[in-house]
Design a protein around this motif. Structure first.
Motif, PDB file in Angstrom:
ATOM      1  N   THR A  70      -8.566   6.439   3.873  1.00 47.63           N
ATOM      2  CA  THR A  70      -9.611   5.427   4.022  1.00 47.63           C
ATOM      3  C   THR A  70      -9.289   4.315   3.030  1.00 47.63           C
ATOM      4  O   THR A  70      -9.221   4.563   1.814  1.00 47.63           O
ATOM      5  CB  THR A  70     -11.001   6.006   3.732  1.00 47.63           C
ATOM      6  OG1 THR A  70     -11.304   6.994   4.715  1.00 47.63           O
ATOM      7  CG2 THR A  70     -12.064   4.914   3.786  1.00 47.63           C
ATOM      8  N   VAL A  71      -9.065   3.108   3.546  1.00 45.63           N
ATOM      9  CA  VAL A  71      -8.549   2.007   2.735  1.00 45.63           C
ATOM     10  C   VAL A  71      -9.559   0.870   2.708  1.00 45.63           C
ATOM     11  O   VAL A  71     -10.078   0.457   3.756  1.00 45.63           O
ATOM     12  CB  VAL A  71      -7.211   1.479   3.300  1.00 45.63           C
ATOM     13  CG1 VAL A  71      -6.675   0.333   2.448  1.00 45.63           C
ATOM     14  CG2 VAL A  71      -6.182   2.611   3.382  1.00 45.63           C
ATOM     15  N   SER A 123      -1.585   2.550  10.158  1.00 46.57           N
ATOM     16  CA  SER A 123      -1.241   3.768   9.427  1.00 46.57           C
ATOM     17  C   SER A 123      -2.470   4.520   8.949  1.00 46.57           C
ATOM     18  O   SER A 123      -2.453   5.751   8.871  1.00 46.57           O
ATOM     19  CB  SER A 123      -0.351   3.416   8.228  1.00 46.57           C
ATOM     20  OG  SER A 123       0.019   4.546   7.483  1.00 46.57           O
ATOM     21  N   ALA A 124      -3.526   3.798   8.618  1.00 52.96           N
ATOM     22  CA  ALA A 124      -4.732   4.403   8.059  1.00 52.96           C
ATOM     23  C   ALA A 124      -5.800   4.573   9.137  1.00 52.96           C
ATOM     24  O   ALA A 124      -6.008   3.666   9.946  1.00 52.96           O
ATOM     25  CB  ALA A 124      -5.281   3.528   6.934  1.00 52.96           C
ATOM     26  N   PRO A 178       3.242   3.055   3.327  1.00 48.40           N
ATOM     27  CA  PRO A 178       3.218   4.527   3.249  1.00 48.40           C
ATOM     28  C   PRO A 178       2.088   5.090   2.399  1.00 48.40           C
ATOM     29  O   PRO A 178       1.642   6.221   2.637  1.00 48.40           O
ATOM     30  CB  PRO A 178       4.596   4.862   2.651  1.00 48.40           C
ATOM     31  CG  PRO A 178       5.467   3.718   3.075  1.00 48.40           C
ATOM     32  CD  PRO A 178       4.588   2.518   3.008  1.00 48.40           C
ATOM     33  N   TYR A 179       1.614   4.335   1.410  1.00 44.94           N
ATOM     34  CA  TYR A 179       0.526   4.816   0.569  1.00 44.94           C
ATOM     35  C   TYR A 179      -0.813   4.851   1.318  1.00 44.94           C
ATOM     36  O   TYR A 179      -1.779   5.444   0.824  1.00 44.94           O
ATOM     37  CB  TYR A 179       0.382   3.933  -0.674  1.00 44.94           C
ATOM     38  CG  TYR A 179       1.546   4.045  -1.621  1.00 44.94           C
ATOM     39  CD1 TYR A 179       1.619   5.081  -2.551  1.00 44.94           C
ATOM     40  CD2 TYR A 179       2.584   3.114  -1.581  1.00 44.94           C
ATOM     41  CE1 TYR A 179       2.687   5.186  -3.423  1.00 44.94           C
ATOM     42  CE2 TYR A 179       3.665   3.207  -2.453  1.00 44.94           C
ATOM     43  CZ  TYR A 179       3.709   4.248  -3.367  1.00 44.94           C
ATOM     44  OH  TYR A 179       4.776   4.350  -4.226  1.00 44.94           O
ATOM     45  N   VAL A 225      -7.479   1.264  -2.528  1.00 47.00           N
ATOM     46  CA  VAL A 225      -7.923  -0.135  -2.555  1.00 47.00           C
ATOM     47  C   VAL A 225      -6.671  -0.991  -2.523  1.00 47.00           C
ATOM     48  O   VAL A 225      -5.768  -0.827  -3.351  1.00 47.00           O
ATOM     49  CB  VAL A 225      -8.762  -0.466  -3.798  1.00 47.00           C
ATOM     50  CG1 VAL A 225      -9.084  -1.964  -3.829  1.00 47.00           C
ATOM     51  CG2 VAL A 225     -10.045   0.338  -3.825  1.00 47.00           C
ATOM     52  N   ALA A 226      -6.602  -1.902  -1.553  1.00 44.19           N
ATOM     53  CA  ALA A 226      -5.488  -2.851  -1.450  1.00 44.19           C
ATOM     54  C   ALA A 226      -5.980  -4.215  -1.897  1.00 44.19           C
ATOM     55  O   ALA A 226      -7.038  -4.681  -1.450  1.00 44.19           O
ATOM     56  CB  ALA A 226      -4.980  -2.908  -0.010  1.00 44.19           C
ATOM     57  N   ASN A 227      -5.209  -4.860  -2.772  1.00 45.87           N
ATOM     58  CA  ASN A 227      -5.590  -6.176  -3.301  1.00 45.87           C
ATOM     59  C   ASN A 227      -4.325  -7.021  -3.378  1.00 45.87           C
ATOM     60  O   ASN A 227      -3.595  -6.977  -4.354  1.00 45.87           O
ATOM     61  CB  ASN A 227      -6.248  -6.003  -4.673  1.00 45.87           C
ATOM     62  CG  ASN A 227      -6.814  -7.292  -5.220  1.00 45.87           C
ATOM     63  OD1 ASN A 227      -6.339  -7.797  -6.226  1.00 45.87           O
ATOM     64  ND2 ASN A 227      -7.838  -7.837  -4.581  1.00 45.87           N
TER      65      ASN A 227
END
Length: 254
Positions: free
Chosen positions: A44-45, A62-63, A38-39, A106-108
C-alpha cells in the motif's frame, strides 16, 4: 496520447507526459520511478505530492493500492480522471490525512526541495508508515543543480540537498538509510551532451529562459533530439553520487 483538453497546463515546474518539450524532464523523472518500483511490489503506497499522476500510475502497475495525494484541486481532479486505478486525496503534506502506521511505502519524488519544513514532513512520513515501511525520495542534487550557490536559483525550491545533507536529514528524522544512489545520464544522453556543447540541459534552458511556460520557439533539431530520449537513457547507481543529477534514496522506519 493525451489530448489538450485532458492535459494539465505547463507551469514551468511540474513535469507532464506527452509533451515533446517536456520529454527530457519527464523521462528523467520516470527513470527514478522505474528504479524504485520494486520497493512498491505488493504494498500500500502513498505518493505524497503526486503532481500530474503519471508516477502514481506507474506505481499502480506493481502495488495493489496507491493513494495519490496533492494539495492543488485542479491537479487532483485531473489525476482522478486520467488514472482511475488510483485513490486520489487532496491534502497538505504538512499534515498527512492518514492514520498512523497505515501504509507500507511513502513515495516523495521531486517534492522535498519545495517544502519549507522538510523535517516536519519527514516526521509525518514516519508517523504514517508501518514499522519496517519505506520512504522513497528523489530530489535534485544541490551540487550539480545549483552548484555555485547555497540559495536555490529555482524560485519554486526552498532548500536543495547534497547527498550528505539528505542522509543527515533522513537520519535525524528517525529513519535508517538503506540506499542513497544518484541518477546520471546514460550513453545516449551523454552523446546529446556532446552534440550540444557539453550540456543538453543548458541547450534547453537557452531556449526556454525568458519565455512563458510552453511559449518558447524550439529549434526543430533540438526538439527532435529531446523528444527521442527514453526512460532507459538514464542510469541510477551508487558510484560518484556527488556528481549525479538527482539523488535517489530509500529510508526505513525502524
Amino acid at each position: 496520447m493525451t489530448t489538450p483538453a485532458e492535459a494539465l497546463h505547463l507551469t514551468g515546474e511540474r513535469t507532464v507526459p506527452d509533451v515533446p518539450e517536456e520529454n527530457y524532464w519527464f523521462r528523467r523523472h520516470e527513470a527514478a520511478y522505474a528504479a524504485l518500483l520494486p520497493y512498491c511490489a505488493g504494498a500500500t503506497v502513498l505518493e505524497a505530492g503526486c503532481g500530474e499522476g503519471y508516477g502514481a500510475g506507474l506505481i499502480a502497475t506493481s502495488a495493489p493500492r496507491v493513494l495519490a495525494l496533492d494539495y492543488d484541486e485542479p491537479t487532483t481532479a485531473h489525476v482522478a480522471r486520467r488514472y482511475p486505478a488510483l485513490d486520489v486525496i487532496r491534502g497538505n503534506l504538512a499534515c498527512l490525512p492518514l492514520r498512523s502506521s497505515t501504509v507500507d511505502v511513502v513515495a516523495n519524488f521531486q517534492v522535498i526541495e519545495h517544502l519549507w519544513d522538510q523535517g516536519g514532513f519527514l516526521a509525518e512520513c514516519l508517523r504514517v508508515l508501518k514499522p519496517g515501511g519505506r520512504l522513497l525520495v528523489t530530489t535534485p542534487n544541490r551540487l550539480t543543480f545549483t552548484p555555485d550557490s547555497d540559495v536555490p536559483l529555482n524560485p519554486y525550491h526552498t532548500r536543495e540537498l547534497s547527498a550528505a545533507e539528505l542522509d543527515e536529514l533522513l537520519r535525524s528524522a528517525g529513519f535508517g538509510v538503506e540506499l542513497l544512489h544518484g541518477l546520471h545520464h546514460g550513453a545516449a544522453v551523454r552523446a546529446l551532451d556532446e552534440r550540444y556543447g557539453g550540456s543538453i540541459i543548458q541547450a534547453q534552458l537557452d531556449v526556454v529562459m525568458g519565455s512563458l511556460p510552453g511559449q518558447a520557439t524550439w529549434p526543430a533539431d533540438l526538439l527532435a533530439d529531446v523528444d527521442s530520449i527514453r526512460t532507459g537513457d538514464f542510469v541510477v547507481h551508487g558510484e560518484d553520487v556527488d556528481a549525479s543529477l538527482d539523488l535517489v534514496a530509500v529510508a526505513v522506519r525502524p
